[in-house]
Every structure is written in structure tokens, then in C-alpha cells.
Write an enzyme that holds these catalytic residues in place. Structure first.
Site, short mmCIF file in Angstrom:
data_model
loop_
_atom_site.label_atom_id
_atom_site.label_comp_id
_atom_site.label_asym_id
_atom_site.label_seq_id
_atom_site.Cartn_x
_atom_site.Cartn_y
_atom_site.Cartn_z
N CYS A 47 0.86 -1.18 0.00
CA CYS A 47 0.00 0.00 0.00
C CYS A 47 0.90 1.22 0.00
O CYS A 47 1.92 1.25 0.69
CB CYS A 47 -0.89 -0.02 1.25
SG CYS A 47 -2.00 1.40 1.36
N HIS A 99 -9.25 -3.44 -2.75
CA HIS A 99 -8.24 -2.75 -1.94
C HIS A 99 -8.64 -1.27 -1.78
O HIS A 99 -8.54 -0.71 -0.68
CB HIS A 99 -6.86 -2.88 -2.61
CG HIS A 99 -5.74 -2.20 -1.89
ND1 HIS A 99 -4.71 -2.87 -1.26
CD2 HIS A 99 -5.46 -0.87 -1.74
CE1 HIS A 99 -3.87 -1.98 -0.73
NE2 HIS A 99 -4.29 -0.75 -1.01
N GLU A 100 -9.12 -0.66 -2.86
CA GLU A 100 -9.51 0.76 -2.79
C GLU A 100 -10.78 0.95 -1.96
O GLU A 100 -10.87 1.89 -1.17
CB GLU A 100 -9.69 1.34 -4.19
CG GLU A 100 -8.45 1.29 -5.08
CD GLU A 100 -7.17 1.64 -4.36
OE1 GLU A 100 -7.18 2.58 -3.56
OE2 GLU A 100 -6.15 0.96 -4.60
N HIS A 141 -10.09 1.12 1.63
CA HIS A 141 -9.63 2.42 2.12
C HIS A 141 -10.80 3.34 2.46
O HIS A 141 -10.71 4.15 3.39
CB HIS A 141 -8.76 3.13 1.07
CG HIS A 141 -7.32 2.68 1.06
ND1 HIS A 141 -6.52 2.75 2.17
CD2 HIS A 141 -6.55 2.16 0.08
CE1 HIS A 141 -5.30 2.29 1.87
NE2 HIS A 141 -5.29 1.94 0.59
C1 N9Y Z 1 -1.77 1.50 -4.08
C2 N9Y Z 1 -1.54 -0.01 -4.21
C3 N9Y Z 1 -2.81 -0.73 -4.63
C4 N9Y Z 1 -2.65 -2.20 -4.99
C5 N9Y Z 1 -1.98 -3.08 -3.94
C6 N9Y Z 1 -2.52 -4.47 -4.18
C7 N9Y Z 1 -3.77 -4.34 -4.99
C8 N9Y Z 1 -3.97 -2.88 -5.24
C9 N9Y Z 1 -0.41 -0.20 -5.23
C10 N9Y Z 1 2.34 -0.69 -2.91
C11 N9Y Z 1 3.52 -0.83 -3.85
C12 N9Y Z 1 3.16 -1.46 -5.14
C13 N9Y Z 1 1.94 -0.82 -5.75
C14 N9Y Z 1 1.56 -1.62 -6.98
C15 N9Y Z 1 1.94 -1.56 -9.40
C16 N9Y Z 1 1.53 -2.84 -9.74
C17 N9Y Z 1 1.50 -3.20 -11.08
C18 N9Y Z 1 1.87 -2.30 -12.01
C19 N9Y Z 1 2.26 -1.04 -11.63
C20 N9Y Z 1 -3.91 2.09 -3.15
N1 N9Y Z 1 -2.63 1.80 -2.97
N2 N9Y Z 1 0.80 -0.68 -4.82
N3 N9Y Z 1 1.05 -1.01 -3.49
N4 N9Y Z 1 2.03 -1.08 -8.12
N5 N9Y Z 1 2.28 -0.70 -10.35
O1 N9Y Z 1 -2.14 1.73 -1.75
O2 N9Y Z 1 -0.61 0.10 -6.37
O3 N9Y Z 1 0.89 -2.63 -6.91
O4 N9Y Z 1 -4.71 2.08 -2.24
NI NI Z 2 -3.64 1.16 -0.45
#
Ligand code: N9Y
Ligand code: NI
Length: 184
Positions: free
Chosen positions: A111, A154-155, A158
Site C-alpha cells: 500500500c 483494496h480501494e 480504504h
Molecule cells: C496503491 C496499491 C494498490 C494495490 C496493492 C494491491 C492491490 C492494489 C499499489 C504498494 C507498492 C506497489 C503498488 C503496486 C503496481 C503494480 C503493477 C503495475 C504497476 C492504493 N494503494 N501498490 N502497493 N504497483 N504498479 O495503496 O498500487 O501494486 O490504495
Molecule cells: Ni492502499
């Protein structure tokens, strides 16, 4: 433009609040916030721009993460081949129906509001029927499965003050219930 300094972290009470529904027509600020959140995702997924602005790549962002306790989230879920699986700004999103089958990302979850690794499977439902309103106030009812369905869950968490690790079993973080597929 939203930068990493604008994203609040674990420990900030806003992340544990139940966000408030928006009303329509949306205010100018509510529309701009949605656009800014989507812009963050777009820029963060561009390698060069992400490096330039020091952004951590994200596939979703919820308004509480930028300290706005409203039911607004942006999702930009790419496939491995670069195609877009789902992209929109969601206002008052709500899950109408969920599958009995469950799913978890094989890498676990992270996250942008959590600066540590929490190992373990986050078991979610595999398929959802999602209702949401877009930036124009138009209602949508769509079915999502697998990765984009997980991102949306996940969203939505939140917006309800829930963080991904709340779902990880303390006793056996890598135990999967029956009827659960592992994604990727
Ligand atoms: C952003 C989160 C949301 C995802 C986490 C798991 C499902 C939804 C997020 C932290 C670091 C990595 C990043 C990610 C990514 C993946 C594929 C391609 C490009 C929203 N958040 N991440 N989590 N990145 N980028 O906290 O995106 O998965 O609430
Ligand atoms: Ni998140």
C-alpha cells in the site's frame, strides 16, 4: 499534482475513518481531486516520469490516502502486456454482488500508505459486480474479475478505514482457504 509527500501514512487517523459519500452534482474540488488521483497513477506507471517525480508506482489511489475522507478512488489496472484492464475514477463505489470463489495475489499486497512489507496472502473475492458513479454523475454497473477486482476491493477498503494487512492471518499468513485461486 499529487506527490509522495501528499500521501498520508499508517498511523494517520484519516486512514481508519469511514469516508463520506459524495453528492451530485460533484463540486469542482471533487472532480479535480479525482483527476489528480488518476494523474498520479498515470505518471507513476511511466518509468521516466515516476523517476523524475520520485513516485512509487500505483494501480489505485483512494481519497483518504491524500487525507480527504470522501468516497472517491482512482483505478488504473494494467495487464502484463501493457493493456489496460480497468481504468476509471470511482465516486461512491459499492459492491453489489460477490463470487463465492476467492482470490489472492501471489506476491501479497502492499500500500502506498504503508512503508513496510507485510507478508501473507490477502484473500479477497475473485469476482464482483461493482456500482459506481463517474465524474459526470453517470451510474455504471460492471463486472470485474481477478486482478482489477482485487485492486477495486483494496480501494474500497480504504473508503471503509481498512488496510490490506487487516486481512492477513496472524497465525498462518500463507494459508489459503479452499476455493481460492492465486493470481499471477
Ligand atoms: C496503491 C496499491 C494498490 C494495490 C496493492 C494491491 C492491490 C492494489 C499499489 C504498494 C507498492 C506497489 C503498488 C503496486 C503496481 C503494480 C503493477 C503495475 C504497476 C492504493 N494503494 N501498490 N502497493 N504497483 N504498479 O495503496 O498500487 O501494486 O490504495
Ligand atoms: Ni492502499
Amino acid at each position: 499534482m499529487i506527490l509522495m509527500k501528499d500521501i498520508i501514512r499508517e498511523g494517520n487517523p484519516t486512514l481508519r475513518e469511514t469516508a463520506q459519500k459524495v453528492t451530485f452534482p460533484l463540486t469542482q474540488d471533487e472532480r479535480q481531486l479525482g483527476k489528480d488521483m488518476m494523474k498520479y497513477l498515470e505518471i507513476s506507471q511511466d518509468e521516466d516520469l515516476a523517476a523524475k517525480y520520485h513516485l512509487r508506482a500505483g494501480v489505485g489511489l483512494a481519497a483518504p490516502q491524500v487525507d480527504v475522507s470522501k468516497r472517491i478512488a482512482a483505478v488504473l489496472a494494467p495487464a502484463n502486456d501493457g493493456k489496460i484492464l480497468f481504468k476509471d475514477i470511482l465516486y461512491n463505489p459499492r459492491i453489489l454482488r460477490e463470487s463465492v470463489k476467492h482470490a489472492a495475489l501471489n506476491e501479497g499486497e502492499g500500500c502506498l500508505s504503508v512503508n513496510r512489507n507485510v507478508p501473507g496472502f490477502v484473500v479477497r473475492v475473485d469476482r464482483i459486480t461493482l456500482e459506481y458513479f463517474d465524474i459526470t454523475g453517470q451510474r455504471h454497473e460492471i463486472k470485474l474479475k481477478d486482478y482489477p477486482a482485487i485492486v477495486v476491493q483494496h480501494e474500497l477498503d480504504h473508503l471503509n478505514g481498512v488496510l490490506f494487512y487487516d486481512h492477513i492471518s496472524k497465525e498462518s499468513p500463507f494459508k489459503l482457504p479452499e476455493n481460492t485461486i492465486v493470481i499471477e
